[in-house]
Design a protein around this motif. Structure first.
Motif, short mmCIF file in Angstrom:
data_model
loop_
_atom_site.label_atom_id
_atom_site.label_comp_id
_atom_site.label_asym_id
_atom_site.label_seq_id
_atom_site.Cartn_x
_atom_site.Cartn_y
_atom_site.Cartn_z
N VAL A 165 0.98 -1.07 0.18
CA VAL A 165 0.07 0.04 0.12
C VAL A 165 0.80 1.24 -0.07
O VAL A 165 0.51 2.09 -0.67
N ALA A 166 1.99 1.41 0.67
CA ALA A 166 2.84 2.39 0.75
C ALA A 166 3.60 2.72 -0.47
O ALA A 166 3.59 3.94 -1.00
N VAL A 219 2.07 1.70 -3.33
CA VAL A 219 1.10 2.19 -4.38
C VAL A 219 1.12 3.75 -4.15
O VAL A 219 0.89 4.59 -4.92
N VAL A 220 0.86 4.14 -2.89
CA VAL A 220 0.92 5.61 -2.75
C VAL A 220 1.74 6.37 -2.98
O VAL A 220 1.69 7.49 -3.68
N ALA A 221 3.03 5.87 -2.87
CA ALA A 221 4.37 6.59 -3.31
C ALA A 221 4.35 6.79 -4.82
O ALA A 221 4.74 7.67 -5.43
N ILE A 224 1.70 6.98 -6.88
CA ILE A 224 0.77 7.55 -7.09
C ILE A 224 0.97 9.02 -7.16
O ILE A 224 0.94 9.92 -8.01
N VAL A 225 1.86 9.36 -6.00
CA VAL A 225 2.58 10.76 -5.79
C VAL A 225 3.50 11.25 -6.51
O VAL A 225 3.40 12.43 -7.16
#
Length: 140
Positions: free
Chosen positions: A22-23, A25-27, A29-30
């Motif tokens: 999850v971390a 994927v978030v990174a 996306i950012v």
């Protein structure tokens, strides 16, 4: 939790892996490339793959660099990724981030000149690669 050490360990590892995914994927996306940067980076892909292969085969580079580059090529060839490639933009972003990290480490150890000497594309393509990856900032 369950009363069994092995089950608790397995559940803990599973939860940690899910949280790391999850971390990631978030990174992604950012920090994913936007607009023209994405198009530029996709156009460079064949030249970047040839660059990594040429650098990995260069016996004048330190062994540690060549090993990193061969591991990168193996990772790129393996069809299993943390984020599947069929997911638009993010699917290839994990590969791109890893390529950038490895190229930056090559420049730190071997210098920008080694990367430039093996670049198979045009001067404009190398300028785009340098800008997208920040290679010039990491040159010694």
């Amino acid at each position: 939790m369950t009363g069994s050490f092995w089950w608790d360990l397995l559940i803990g590892i599973g939860i940690a892996l899910v949280l790391m995914w999850v971390a990631l994927v978030v990174a992604l996306i950012v920090i994913r490339p936007r607009g023209a940067q994405l198009r530029e980076s996709l156009r460079l892909l064949p030249d970047v793959v040839r660059l990594v292969r040429r650098l990995a085969a260069d016996d004048t580079l330190p062994r540690g660099i060549r090993i990193r580059l061969w591991l990168l090529l193996a990772y790129l060839a393996i069809p299993i990724d943390p984020i599947p490639d069929f997911i638009p933009v993010l699917g290839y972003a994990d590969d791109a981030i890893l390529v950038v990290a490895v190229l930056r480490s090559v420049v730190r150890r071997a210098g920008l000149e080694a990367v430039r000497a093996h670049w198979p594309g045009t001067d404009d393509g190398f300028a785009v690669l340098s800008r997208l990856t920040g290679l010039e900032r990491h040159a010694s």
